[in-house]
Each structure stands twice: as structure tokens, then as C-alpha cells.
Enzyme design. Structure first.
Site, PDB file in Angstrom:
ATOM      1  N   GLU A  84       0.833  -1.200   0.000  1.00 37.77           N
ATOM      2  CA  GLU A  84       0.000   0.000   0.000  1.00 37.77           C
ATOM      3  C   GLU A  84       0.871   1.254   0.000  1.00 37.77           C
ATOM      4  O   GLU A  84       0.769   2.074  -0.895  1.00 37.77           O
ATOM      5  CB  GLU A  84      -0.937  -0.016   1.210  1.00 37.77           C
ATOM      6  CG  GLU A  84      -1.843   1.203   1.256  1.00 37.77           C
ATOM      7  CD  GLU A  84      -2.895   1.138   2.339  1.00 37.77           C
ATOM      8  OE1 GLU A  84      -3.184   0.038   2.848  1.00 37.77           O
ATOM      9  OE2 GLU A  84      -3.447   2.199   2.692  1.00 37.77           O
ATOM     10  N   ARG A  95      -7.855   2.656  14.124  1.00 40.47           N
ATOM     11  CA  ARG A  95      -8.691   1.471  13.902  1.00 40.47           C
ATOM     12  C   ARG A  95      -8.616   0.532  15.111  1.00 40.47           C
ATOM     13  O   ARG A  95      -9.618  -0.053  15.523  1.00 40.47           O
ATOM     14  CB  ARG A  95      -8.286   0.745  12.621  1.00 40.47           C
ATOM     15  CG  ARG A  95      -9.239  -0.362  12.235  1.00 40.47           C
ATOM     16  CD  ARG A  95      -9.053  -0.794  10.806  1.00 40.47           C
ATOM     17  NE  ARG A  95      -9.736   0.077   9.865  1.00 40.47           N
ATOM     18  CZ  ARG A  95     -11.014  -0.041   9.479  1.00 40.47           C
ATOM     19  NH1 ARG A  95     -11.758  -1.025   9.960  1.00 40.47           N
ATOM     20  NH2 ARG A  95     -11.554   0.777   8.604  1.00 40.47           N
ATOM     21  N   GLU A 153     -10.778  -7.975   4.854  1.00 39.50           N
ATOM     22  CA  GLU A 153     -10.121  -7.962   6.157  1.00 39.50           C
ATOM     23  C   GLU A 153     -10.929  -8.590   7.292  1.00 39.50           C
ATOM     24  O   GLU A 153     -10.356  -9.236   8.172  1.00 39.50           O
ATOM     25  CB  GLU A 153      -9.790  -6.517   6.541  1.00 39.50           C
ATOM     26  CG  GLU A 153      -8.834  -5.851   5.588  1.00 39.50           C
ATOM     27  CD  GLU A 153      -8.692  -4.374   5.892  1.00 39.50           C
ATOM     28  OE1 GLU A 153      -7.692  -3.980   6.503  1.00 39.50           O
ATOM     29  OE2 GLU A 153      -9.601  -3.605   5.514  1.00 39.50           O
TER      30      GLU A 153
END
Ligand SMILES: Cc1cc2nc3c(=O)[nH]c(=O)nc-3n(C[C@H](O)[C@H](O)[C@H](O)COP(=O)(O)OP(=O)(O)OC[C@H]3O[C@@H](n4cnc5c(N)ncnc54)[C@H](O)[C@@H]3O)c2cc1C
Ligand code: FES
Ligand code: FES
Length: 1347
Positions: A820, A898, A1279
Site C-alpha cells: 500500500e 482502527r 479484512e
């Protein structure tokens, strides 16, 4: 090693020339190599010289199987063809004279005809990113060439040397099960009991009426027809039959390969070149050359020498020539065990037990028994058995031979033996034996792994008694050599085999086999405990056998018997359940159907092109990185002189060469190339460009750098002590914590550490940069999830506008978040070099470099305090998270956010306070990884909820259920749980797993077994879908319709195996109303869809799917008049008519997720678009004496909404689950206290293998879950399921609790993640662990530290 003998070149071979042509065949075609380089591997030759890129490079160390090919040889003496799978990355081309090589391209192709092994893996959904697929195809192909009707066990054995990071293995096994005797369906080819397709019994197989149709239909598969296989090249057959074996001689400017024709010549050469390296399988030497930078100027290959390959049965045993392969040794011993009475074959059985877990098939097929002995590794698996069994070795030199017994005098030091330089090992005799013999191997992973401790033990008794007459206890992994525990053995001579002997043996072994607390490999307490535990297993095994012989010994208690069992597993079985599309859905509408991954067939044939498979550009050069060897230091000087003199050198690139900005990284806090200071081991300092990869890498290694070292911070604990944190420190708070704790009946505090994780995408990072020659234009071909980020950082580094940089991504061999943001580390440097040289530059990182440089999942540590009621209801939670962020911020703040937003997992808690600290350390920056902090955040939640249950003495599932959210409740970030389905998942999982019955069965099992324990856990997950950075929640698409009606679809997402392109084609197909076959996706590129978000956060189907839909709807609107005008016309008619009418047949689509925007400061706004839910129940069995565990079963119920493609979604669930199994039970990154990553390849870093999948795996996609937030009511799936693997961790913890209860220990205990064999064993406190106390932590420097 010595300098190359200058006379070598004058040596003549029997053809009279000074060196030879190498002749071999590849896919039936003859190859004559006139300049065979002794150091070149078959893999490099296939990919670079022959242009056959189907065979992949995953590790270069024999550990992943991506490079598997099949070799075939004709054996004139046996008049037999031999087919065997090998790792092309370790096979020297010089070893291939008169060998036929079959690669994935040679067995079938999409254009020609697919081979059944290619078709089945693709149609069985066993290929996601596809990078492992050619290797797996070739392992299966080689198996079938030898055995057209294999059993499932044969298939599992054939795959011991193959890894896949995407699929979770189940679909591969399921696809190939169709080729086994156990197959439910033979695919129409018929079996002895008749074909189900013709005898009408097909329906009888389906017992569970609840099951949806299978994800593939085996009846569609072409049958395997062994008579149609590629034939062995006739020319090679006649060459093999006729060519007189004569010595061969290949040379390069660095090394010479000598393959003598007979023993005499071999011994002569060894006499003349005592430092020459003997090479048989090259599985050890190949690693030394590649990774330890060794140069062996003279290589002696005994491939032609019959004496070294001979097997002789004597009165005393079986004599194996030292070059016999392990496969051959295994086959001969198996035959002997079947033919001879058991009392003669105890040693053979012990050798076979070690061979069962020795590497993978590809290694065993080439590695020699002599190679294992002579490598003299302290963790050799065979040497302990050979020593315990007193095997005899025949050593020989030019003038004499001698026979020595294999005992502790044979190994004279670390990797050294008593052989004299001119001597070779001729053979080994493995004796028949009346002894009791056992062999043990304990490794982090069962399959294809090196030992932590390996042992073999043998005992004989005075006839008719249980009095010890002779005892040999041999251990590997406890000293620099394989050792015999002689003191202990001597003490026990003359003693009766009983409890007293056991006690004395254990205390004596604990004294005799000690380890320095700093010993390489670490795990000191575990290794010491294992020496005792393994002896105990041997003790019980012998005791039981003595009892069986009617001798008067203590009886082995029935609950102890499982400690004596040899490891075995049930064959895997699985069920996948999904909701079929409604019957009313048009047959041409493929949304919701299990469509195969659109590239799967090409991936299975090797035709799918990955970045490094692209042919070389004209004038292309290669780049190798120069990286820091220090964690924190000032660079004093860089000396390039040696590199400049090395062959092929073109130039170096350092910070001064960067035309634009040296500042880079997502947060603009990194350097493209270190300037004056380095902040981690692996920090990129510069690069060397040379004509080839090998030359670039050699030159890079020749660069000398002087440093002034500065104090590094490596671990979270060091960062906490130094208050080394990045800002801000995030908090998330709701309710009144103080009031919550006051209300609580109990308060409990705890802590836990979760280790990091390496992405281990099978394809490492790769970039090819091609300057276009004008206006600073540059084109990049990159394996990245973030083309736009790459474009912008490359433009910054080059000091040019982004519109001069085009980034192309065709496909990736896996990403998982690792590609990423961190891919720009490489692509910026490669671009700078290409810009400097004005030439195309390529670099694909080696696996060890990739692991060293690119970071991984953040290690996390948390301290928590929970307040709860007597009922188990949690009313207050105070938690502090610390992540090891590394040397830059990268995405770490979002990862922490998160984690915090998942700190309560699925539990409703009125009063919470979470804090997140980003520890600034001198490790390579950690980054995104599937789950993105969510799994860590939730893991601590599951840990404290387990603590709560244990402290109350209540079943954990009840405590979980009491706390589970109710519909419509608010999360700590004040988001209402709408369209909530977790309760449905929970109930379905309870019933599908038959939880209550399983719990009762586990408890019964545990009462009946002392040394093996079972555990069970059911765990929920709730995962928020959206990028937490709001601006990223947008996507674009570009759809062109051409005048022939074909559609070119482009969108902002990248394909890394997750099936995104397949789903997007399904979406476009539905909206446009055309079949998928008319729609093509070529690539992702910054010049078609600009400013794209990275393909991440599980949201790519939602975002890009909506953008594709938008574009297609626009086109539909434009086509509508022509459809209305000509309702009976075809798609092509409408398109043509619109074109002729000058209608724009190209449309941009765009989508942004509505109503998002959350503020952590005020705890207000909407953080996520929606939540994905799932529940898993797992059962495990733990061997309390070794810490090994088996994954017995897992049941997963996952809410993916209305699935766009159930085959892909189930693939994501299973793949994510297995990655989670790795995270929570297996994968360990070892760092030295100085911050050096010690585990840098599949040899030392173990991801789950085929054998690690739960033996029974049920995956059910929840039916009828209400959802309307994403494209066609589907839900994100990439995920969310990963965390469900924590059910395995907590099942292990459950089993450990049962073991601890046997020692009278109850209540919560700390078990860090992963639950490795070491941690499990150490937590199962018992009489053996007590004998191995922990060393005082302050007094030594450990080999590795918990970062
Ligand atoms: C992926 C992988 C997994 C592995 N797994 C295991 C494992 O599970 N357990 C384990 O114990 N090992 C393991 N190994 C180590 C290795 O495979 C074995 O040691 C193997 O038996 C070496 O044999 P070889 O023929 O390939 O040796 P080579 O690499 O060809 O040679 C090894 C050494 O032996 C010397 N040698 C070989 N034959 C002779 C001879 N006749 N006389 C004198 N010297 C000789 C060579 O000079 C060299 O120094 C593994 C290796 C790899 C790459
Ligand atoms: S590349 Fe050969 S085994 Fe990994
Ligand atoms: S499909 Fe196996 S590694 Fe990607």
C-alpha cells in the site's frame, strides 16, 4: 576455499575439449549451453535465458515452492524413467546434463490445451494472486506422473514444500481431491466402483440437504489421461542410453564445476583440490552461496559415480551411498519395514519418522543423506538418529578408506566433522536393530521446518529384564553439534526402567544439557524443557512396549497414553455454504454466482504476466539496494571503490543524485535515500546499478560504509521508558469510567503483547522504470496497491509534475497491505536511477531484502483494567495501546485509530477509555496489513473477556454472549449499529459447530488425557468498513465501448488476487447487460483513472463497484434511444448505431461514500459506512509436552451481505482466516537487541502451510442479512474474517488452562501472541518445566527481544 587453480582450464574431458557443452531438454526442446556457469540456477536460466517466466521466484532458498519444476531422467541400468519435483531456485544448471526439465508452460496453456492439474486448480478457485500456482501445479503434476491415482495423504505430502499466502489452501486441496482415490467424483473418468456420473448415484453423496451447490462442478473437468502426458524426449532417451559417462567440466570466471566419471577420478580430484566443495543436491551449498556470500571456486559433483548412489543390503543393515537422495532412502527403508520383522526395523522406523517432517518433497528429491551428515548442522534431523543407532560411515580418500562409528567424536565443532580435507564420505550403514528406538523433531511449524530441538533415543535391556544395558540419548539443537547425553546415559545403566529412573534421568538431563541464556536461536527454557519432555515420551513409549512384552514394569496409565502416540492428522474435509441467486435471476446475470477468478487459468499455466515476467526493455539495467546495517547511526563515510571495480558495474546512486526532493513517505517524514543518518537496519542508503541482477547485487555488497553508532530504541518497552512517541496520542472515550469502576463487583488488570507479522506476499516488491526520453516522462511498472501514491512520490523525488509519471499495475502476486505505502521505498529509488541514467531500470527485491526493508504489521502491547459485575457483564474498560511504529509514521496513526475503534470488539460497554501511543523506534516503519490495527485492537478485548470468564470460573462463551451488542446499540464512537446481524452469526455458528456437544466432548477428552488437551473457543468480530481518512472514500472508473461491442473497463482498484477485477466485470456485466466475455480489464494505470485511493481497507469493491456502476449507467442512458428504436437488436447493433450517431461511448464513473466524517476530538460524526460481522468456533488439540498443536476444526459464519461472488468471498474468508492463524499461532519475527531482523525468509519465518488448515473447515455465508450500504447489497470481506482466527488462539488458551488445572493452577494467565509451540509449552506448567528455571533477565543479552 582457494584461488581457482590456473591449470584447471587445461584439464581435458573425454571429448578432448577444455570444457563441455551442457545438454538438457526443456519442455521437449533441446538446449545446448556452451557456457554453462556453475553458479547459475535453473530458475534464472529459465526466466532470463530461455524467456520462460511461468516458473516464479518467491524466496530463492527452497522454502516456498513457487519455483517448482519437474525433472525427468532415464536410468539406463534400471531401464526406468524417474520423474521428480525440484526447486529450480536451488538446482544448478550444471547438474542438469542429460536431464529433461518440464515447466508449467510445458504441460498446457490456455491457447493450446489445459492440463487437468491446471484446469482444476483454477476452476476449483485455488488460485487467487496466482504467484504460487505454477509451483503448486508442478508439484501435483510430478505426483501424478509417478502415481496417477494418489491418495489425499500423497497430495498433502507432495505439497509439503509449497506455500500459498492467499487461498488458505482448502480450495487447492479440494480441487485436487478430485484426482484422488478418495474423491467423491471422478470427473467422469471412472473408478473401480463405477462412475457416479453414469451409475446415477451422484445424489447419494449429498447428505446435508442444507448445502448449497458446490463452488465448482467436478463433472466439468477434463479427465486425467496419463497416456496423454508429454513424452520423454526420444533424443534424450537415446543419448542417455548411448552416451558413455565421461567427466564433465563447466567453468565461469569465478568457479569450475567438475563432474568426474568414476570414483577414482573423484578421489583424485578431491586430493588435488582438498577445498573443493562436493555438491549433490545443492540444498545447503546453494543457500551458502546465495545468502552467506560464499564463493566455491571448485565444485565437485559426484552425480556419475555409482558407488555413491548404490544401496546394498548386508547382514548388519542397509548401506546407502552418500549421494542417495532422501526420497530414495525413504523408499528403501519403507520397503524394508514392510518386508522385515518389526524387531529388525526400529532404527528404520525412526529414520522414516524424521524424514516425514524433513523439508518438502522438492528438497528430499535432491538432497543427499551424505549432504545432511556432512553439513554437520547442530539441528540436522537425521544425525541424532544415526548417532543413537551407532550407524557406520565409510570415509575414503585417494589412498585408503576407513569405517567410523557415528558418535560424538564424529562432529568436532560447529558444522565441522572429523573428515580430512582429501576425504569424502562414501556411504552410511543403517543397522538392523533389536533396540527400542524413537526419534523426535520439534519445530515451530510441523511441515517443512527446521528443528528447535531434535532427538533420537535408543535403549536395550538385559534380556528378559527391564534393566538398562545400553542407552543412547542424542540431541540436536542443544549445542554447536549434535550431542550425546553421555553422563545421563551412563548413570542409568543397570537401572530398572521405572519412575525412579525417570526422575534421575530428568534431573541429570537438566544438568547436562544446559544452554547459555544468550544462545543463538533463543527459546532457552523451552529447548531445555523439551529435552526432558521428549525423554519422557520415550520413557512412556518404552514402558508401554516392555509391558506389552509381559515384563514386570509399572503400567502406563491410560490417561498418559496419548503422550506416546506418533503424530497423525485426519484428512482434511470442508463444507462451504452460500445462498444461491434467486431462481428469478436471469441466467446471463452473473452477479452472485461463483464465477472463477478471471485470470485463474492464465495463472495456472504461467501465462499471467507479473511485473518481473515482462521481457527486458532494450538497454535495461538492474538495480540493487545498499541498506544500513545499523539501527541508529551517523554515516561517516561510504567507500564505493570496490564496487566500481566489480564486473558489470554502471553507477551508484546516493542522496545527491536525487533531482527533486529527498523527502518522501505518506507523512513526508522519510528519505528516499538516507542523508547522513540512518534510523533502522535496512534503511536505504543508496543503490548500485549494473548490467545484471547478480552483478548489481555483488557490487552492492562490496560497498563499505563506516558509521558512528547512536543509541537505538528497539522495543515498545524501551520506547515507553524513553517516552519515545509520535504525536498525537489518540484517545477514545465514552461514558463515565470512574462511575463504571465503582459499579463493578470486580476489577481485573492485565497486559498482553501481540507480535508483528510479515506480509509474505509470494511476489516481492518489484519496479521497472522506463524513461520515455522527452519532457522528463517516465513510465513505471510496479507491483503496488497504490499507483497514485507511487506517481506522486516519484514525481516529488524527480522534481517533475505528476503528469509526467505514468504508473501501470497489471496484477500483484499478493499485497495484503504490504504494497500500500511501502512499495514507494523501491519505486522512488528505481526512478531516480532511471532518470539519472536515462535507461530502463529494474529491481525485484530478494525475499530477505523485502522482509528487512518494508516493515509489516505493527506489534502491539496493551495494559488494561476491566470492571465487571458478578454476572460477567463488563461495565468499565480502561485500556492503553502501544504500537511499535518504527522509524516513520507512515499509516500508523490510522492503524492506531482502527485499533481504538475496535477496542470493544463486539461487546457493549457503557464506560470506556482507550489511549493509543505510537512508539517511535529504530525498526523499519511498520505499515498496513490486512485488518489494519483492528485485529490487534480486538485481540486485547478477547483477552480481557477470557480473563473475566476465568476469574469468575464461568464458561467464556457465556460471558461473551452476555456482553454481545444488541441491535441498535451505540459503539464507543457513538455510531448506531444498524442492520445488525452479529446475533444471527453467533446463533448459526453455535449450531453449525454443535458447540454444546463439542464442549462436552472436549471436557471428556481432557479428563481422559493428561498430556494432550483439547480446547474450544467461539469468538465474534465486528469490523468497520471505510477508510478512516474520509477523503480516501472515493473511486473512479472509466469504461469504453468499442464499435465491435467489446468493452474496456478500467477502475481505480488494483488486482492482487482478491478477485476485484472479476467482481468489477460482474458488476459491469449486470449493469450493461452484456456477458462477461465482452468485458476486459487490461490494467490499472494513473493515466486512465487519476487520483485513486489505494486498494485497501476492504472497501475497493464497494467504492470501485459503485464507480463502475455509475459509468455503466451513463453509457446505458446514452444507448437507451438506440435500444428503444431497435428493441430486438443486439448489443453490437445498438453500439454501432450510437457510434454512427456520434455518441460518446466512453464514460467516467465516480463514487464517494456518503455521510462520512468522524472527529476523534469531539467523538462525533460517522466513522464507518457499515460493519461486517462474523463468528468462528475452533477446536484444537495441544501436546502439553512439546507445545505443538493441531487445528481440529473451525466453523465460520460470515456476513458478506448479498455476495457478489460466493467463490471469491469464501476464498477471502478462508485466506484471511489462515493469515490470522499465522498471526496468532505461528508467525514470529525475531529481532536482535540491536534491531537486526533475524528471520528473513521462509526458512526462519513460518507462515501457515497446507498441514495447518483445520482438519474440518466449515464456512457459511450468512443468509438473508439485511444490508443496503454497498454495491448490490454486498459487504466488504477482505479484512473482517482475519480476526476470526483468534478463535484458534483462545481454543489453545482453553486447552492450556486444562493442562494447568492438572498442576493445580487456576485463573487468568498471560499468553502473548502468537501462541507458538514455545509459549504453549512454557505455559503448561508441570514437573518438567520446574526443572528448567528462567535465567535472571538482567544478567545476559538475549538472542532476540520482544519488539
Ligand atoms: C528448504 C530446506 C529445508 C531443509 N529442511 C531440513 C530439515 O528439515 N532437516 C534437516 O536436517 N535439514 C534440512 N535442510 C538442510 C539440507 O537440505 C540437508 O542438510 C540436505 O541433506 C543436504 O544435502 P544436499 O545433497 O543438498 O547437500 P549439498 O548442499 O549438496 O552439500 C552439503 C554439504 O555436504 C558436503 N557433502 C555432500 N556429500 C558429501 C560427500 N559424499 N562427502 C563429503 N562431503 C559431502 C558438501 O560438500 C557440502 O558441504 C533443509 C534445507 C533446505 C534448503
Ligand atoms: S523460489 Fe524456490 S522455493 Fe521459493
Ligand atoms: S494464490 Fe497462492 S500465494 Fe497468492
Amino acid at each position: 576455499m582457494r584461488e581457482l587453480d590456473t591449470n584447471m582450464g587445461d584439464r581435458m574431458n573425454c571429448a578432448g575439449s577444455s570444457f563441455d557443452d551442457l545438454v538438457f531438454f526443456v519442455n521437449g526442446k533441446k538446449v545446448v549451453e556452451t557456457n554453462a556457469d556453475p553458479e547459475m540456477t535453473l530458475l534464472t536460466y529459465l526466466r532470463r535465458t530461455l524467456g520462460l517466466p511461468g516458473t516464479k521466484l518467491g524466496c530463492a532458498e527452497g522454502g516456498c515452492g513457487a519455483c517448482t519444476v519437474m525433472l525427468s531422467k532415464y536410468q539406463p541400468h534400471a531401464q526406468k524413467l524417474l520423474h521428480y519435483a525440484v526447486n529450480a531456485c536451488l538446482a544448478p544448471i550444471c547438474s542438469l546434463h542429460l536431464v529433461s526439465v518440464t515447466t508449467v508452460e510445458g504441460i498446457g496453456s490456455v491457447a493450446r490445451q489445459l492440463h487437468p492439474v491446471q484446469e482444476r486448480i483454477a476452476k476449483g478457485h485455488g488460485s487467487q494472486c496466482g504467484f504460487c500456482t505454477p509451483g503448486i501445479v508442478m508439484s501435483m503434476y510430478a505426483l501424478l506422473r509417478n502415481n496417477p491415482t494418489p491418495k489425499m495423504a500423497d497430495v498433502e505430502e507432495a505439497f509439503q514444500g509449497n506455500l500459498c499466502r492467499c487461498t488458505g489452501y482448502r480450495p487447492i486441496l479440494e480441487a485436487y481431491k478430485t484426482l484422488t482415490v478418495e474423491s467423491g467424483c471422478c470427473g467422469g473418468k471412472g473408478r473401480e466402483n463405477g462412475c457416479c456420473m453414469t451409475n446415477g448415484k451422484a445424489e447419494e453423496k449429498e447428505t446435508d440437504v442444507d448445502l448449497a451447490p458446490r463452488l465448482f462442478n467436478a463433472a466439468d473437468f477434463a479427465p486425467l489421461d496419463p497416456t496423454q502426458e508429454v513424452i520423454f524426449p526420444p533424443e534424450l532417451m537415446s543419448l542417455s542410453k548411448t552416451q558413455k559417462t565421461c567427466s564433465l567440466h563447466f567453468r565461469s570466471d569465478r568457479a569450475v564445476w567438475l563432474q568426474p566419471a568414476n570414483l577414482e577420478e573423484f578421489l583424485d580430484l578431491k586430493f588435488k583440490h582438498p577445498d573443493a566443495r562436493v555438491v549433490v543436491g545443492n540444498t545447503e551449498v546453494g543457500i551458502e552461496v546465495k545468502f552467506k556470500n560464499m564463493l566455491y571456486p571448485v565444485i565437485l559433483a559426484p552425480a556419475f559415480i555409482p558407488e555413491l548412489h548404490r544401496v546394498t543390503h548386508t547382514y548388519e543393515g542397509i548401506v546407502f551411498g552418500a549421494a542417495c537422495t532422501l526420497t530414495q532412502v525413504g523408499e528403501v527403508l519403507k520397503e524394508a519395514v514392510e518386508a522385515l520383522p518389526p524387531y529388525m526395523t526400529q532404527v528404520f522406523i525412526a529414520v522414516l519418522e524424521q524424514l516425514r517432517w524433513f523439508a518438502g518433497q522438492q528438497i528430499r528429491n535432491v538432497a543427499a543423506v551424505g549432504g545432511n551428515i556432512m553439513t554437520a548442522s547442530p539441528i540436522s534431523d537425521l544425525n541424532p538418529v544415526f548417532m543413537a543407532a551407532s550407524c557406520k560411515l565409510t570415509l575414503m580418500d585417494k589412498d585408503s578408506s576407513r569405517v567410523v562409528q557415528m558418535d560424538d567424536t564424529f562432529f568436532v565443532g560447529y558444522r565441522r566433522t572429523m573428515l580430512r580435507p582429501q576425504e569424502i564420505l562414501l556411504s552410511i550403514e543403517i543397522p538392523y536393530s533389536r533396540k527400542f528406538v524413537s526419534a523426535f523433531k520439534q519445530s515451530p511449524r510441523r511441515e517443512d521446518d527446521i528443528s528447535i530441538v531434535t532427538a533420537a533415543m535408543s535403549v536395550t535391556f538385559t534380556p528378559g529384564t527391564c534393566v538398562v544395558e545400553d542407552l543412547r540419548l542424542s540431541y540436536g539443537g542443544m549445542a554447536p553439534t549434535t550431542v550425546l547425553a553421555k553422563n545421563t546415559a551412563n548413570k542409568l545403566l543397570g537401572r530398572c526402567w521405572g519412575e525412579k529412573l525417570l526422575e534421575e534421568a530428568c534431573s541429570s538431563l537438566a544438568e547436562e544439557l544446559t544452554l547459555d541464556p544468550s544462545v543463538p536461536g533463543g527459546m532457552v527454557i523451552y529447548r531445555r524443557t523439551l529435552t526432558l519432555s521428549l525423554f519422557y515420551k520415550f520413557y512412556l513409549t518404552v514402558l508401554q512396549k516392555l509391558g506389552g512384552q509381559g515384563l514386570n514394569v509399572e503400567e502406563v496409565r491410560s490417561n498418559f497414553l496419548s503422550a506416546t502416540e506418533i503424530y497423525h492428522q485426519e484428512p482434511p474435509s470442508s463444507v462451504q455454504i452460500y445462498q444461491e441467486v434467486p431462481q428469478t435471476q436471469h441466467p446471463d446475470d452473473v452477479v452472485g454466482r461463483p464465477v472463477m477468478h478471471l485470470s485463474a487459468l492464465k495463472q495456472a499455466t504461467g501465462e499471467a504476466v507479473y511485473c518481473d515476467d515482462m521481457p527486458l526493455f532494450e538497454n535495461e539495467v538492474y538495480l540493487a539496494l545498499i541498506t544500513s546495517s545499523k539501527a541508529h547511526a551517523r554515516i561517516l563515510s561510504i567507500d564505493e571503490s570496490a564496487a566500481e571495480c566489480s564486473p558489470g558495474f554502471i553507477c551508484c546512486v546516493f542522496a545527491a543524485d536525487i533531482p527533486g526532493s529527498n523527502t518522501t513517505g505518506i507523512m513526508h517524514d522519510e528519505t528516499v535515500l538516507a542523508d547522513g543518518q540512518v534510523t533502522c537496519v535496512g534503511h536505504i542508503i543508496g543503490a548500485v546499478v549494473a548490467d545484471t541482477q547478480l552483478h548489481a547485487q555483488r557490487a552492492a555488497k562490496a560497498i563499505r560504509i563506516q558509521y558512528e553508532e547512536l543509541q537505538p530504541i528497539i522495543t515498545i518497552q524501551e520506547a515507553i521508558a524513553a517516552k519515545s512517541f509520535y504525536q498525537p496520542i489518540r484517545t477514545l472515550q465514552k461514558g463515565d469510567l470512574e462511575a463504571g469502576f465503582k459499579q463493578a463487583d470486580h476489577i481485573l488488570e492485565g497486559e498482553m503483547h501481540i507480535g508483528g507479522q510479515e506480509h509474505f506476499y509470494l511476489e516481492t516488491n518489484v519496479t521497472v522504470a522506463v524513461p520515455r526520453g522527452e519532457d522528463d516522462e517516465i513510465e513505471l511498472f510496479v507491483s503496488t496497491q497504490a499507483p497514485s501514491e507511487t506517481q506522486s512520490l516519484v514525481a516529488m523525488a524527480l522534481g517533475i509534475p505528476a503528469n509526467r509519471v505514468v504508473v501501470h499495475v497489471k496484477r500483484m502476486g499478493g499485497g495484503f497491505g504490504g504494497k500500500e505505502s511501502r512499495t514507494t521505498l523501491l519505486s522512488t529509488v528505481v526512478s531516480v536511477a532511471a532518470h539519472k541514467l536515462r535507461r530502463p531500470v529494474r529491481c525485484m527485491l530478494d525475499r530477505d531484502e523485502d522482509m528487512l526493508i518494508t516493515g509489516g504489521r505493527h506489534p502491539f502491547y496493551a495494559k488494561y483494567k476491566v470492571g465487571f459485575l458478578k454476572s460477567g457483564k463488563v461495565v468499565a474498560l480502561d485500556v492503553s495501546y502501544y504500537s511499535n511504529t518504527g522509524n516513520s509514521r507512515d499509516l500508523s496513526l490510522s492503524v492506531m485509530e482502527r485499533a481504538l475503534s475496535h477496542m470493544e470488539n463486539s461487546y457493549s460497554i457503557a464506560n470506556v477509555h482507550g489511549r493509543g501511543f505510537l512508539c517511535r523506534t529504530n525498526l523499519p516503519s511498520n505499515t498496513a496489513f490486512r485488518g489494519f490495527g483492528g485485529p490487534q485492537g480486538m485481540m486485547f478485548a478477547e483477552n480481557w473477556i477470557t480473563d473475566v470468564a476465568q476469574s469468575l470460573g464461568r464458561p467464556a462463551d457465556e460471558v461473551r454472549r452476555i456482553n454481545l451488542y444488541q441491535r441498535g446499540e451505540l459503539t464507543p464512537f457513538n455510531q448506531v449499529l444498524e442492520q445488525y446481524t452479529l446475533d444471527l452469526c453467533w446463533d448459526e455458528c453455535l449450531s453449525r459447530s454443535r458447540y454444546r456437544q463439542s464442549r462436552a466432548a472436549v471436557e471428556l477428552y481432557n479428563r481422559q488425557n493428561r498430556w494432550t488437551k483439547r480446547g474450544l473457543a467461539i469468538v465474534p468480530t465486528k469490523f468497520g468498513i471505510s477508510f478512516t481518512a474520509v477523503f480516501l472514500n472515493q473511486a473512479g472508473a472509466l469504461v469504453h465501448i468499442y464499435t465491435d461491442g467489446s468493452v474496456l473497463l478500467t477502475h481505480g482498484g488494483t488486482e492482487m488476487g482478491q478477485g476485484l477485477h472479476t467482481k468489477m466485470v460482474q458488476v459491469a456485466s449486470r449493469v450493461l447487460g452484456v456477458p462477461c466475455s465482452k468485458i476486459h480489464i487490461s490494467e490499472t494505470s494513473t493515466q486512465t483513472v487519476p487520483n485513486t485511493s489505494p486498494t485497501a481497507a476492504s472497501a475497493s469493491s464497494d467504492l470501485n463497484g459503485a464507480a463502475v456502476k455509475n459509468a455503466c449507467q451513463l453509457l446505458n442512458e446514452r444507448l437507451e434511444p438506440y435500444k428503444s428504436k431497435n428493441p430486438k437488436g443486439s448489443w453490437e447493433d445498438w453500439v454501432k448505431a450510437a457510434y454512427l450517431d456520434r455518441v460518446n461511448l466512453s464514460a467516467n464513473g465516480f463514487y464517494k461514500t456518503p455521510d462520512l466524517g468522524y472527529d476523534f476530538e469531539t467523538n462525533s460524526g460517522r466513522l464507518f459506512n457499515y460493519f461486517s460481522y462474523g463468528v468462528a468456533c475452533s477446536e484444537v488439540e495441544v501436546d502439553c509436552l512439546t507445545g505443538a498443536h493441531k487445528n481440529l476444526s473451525t466453523t465460520i459464519v460470515m456476513d458478506v451481505g448479498v455476495s457478489l461472488n460466493p467463490a471469491i468471498d469464501i476464498g477471502q474468508v478462508e485466506g484471511a482466516f489462515m493469515q490470522g492463524v499465522g498471526l496468532f499461532t505461528l508467525e514470529e519475527l525475531h529481532y536482535s537487541p540491536e534491531g537486526v531482523l533475524l528471520s528473513r525468509g521462509p526458512g526462519s519465518y513460518k507462515i501457515p502451510a497446507f498441514g495447518d488448515i483445520p482438519r474440518k473447515l466449515t464456512v457459511s455465508l450468512l443468509r438473508d442479512g439485511a444490508h443496503d450500504k454497498a454495491i448490490f447489497a454486498s459487504k466488504a470481506v477482505g479484512e473482517p474474517p482475519l480476526f476470526l482466527a483468534s478463535s484458534v488462539f483462545f481454543a489453545i488458551k482453553d486447552a492450556i488452562s486444562a493442562a494447568r488445572a492438572e498442576s493445580g493452577i487456576a485463573g487468568p494467565f498471560r499468553l502473548d501472541s502468537p501462541a507458538s509451540a514455545e509459549r504453549i509449552r512454557n505455559a503448561c506448567n508441570d514437573r518438567f518445566t520446574k526443572l528448567c528455571p528462567v535465567a535472571d533477565p538482567g544478567i545476559f543479552r538475549p538472542w532476540s527481544v520482544q519488539v
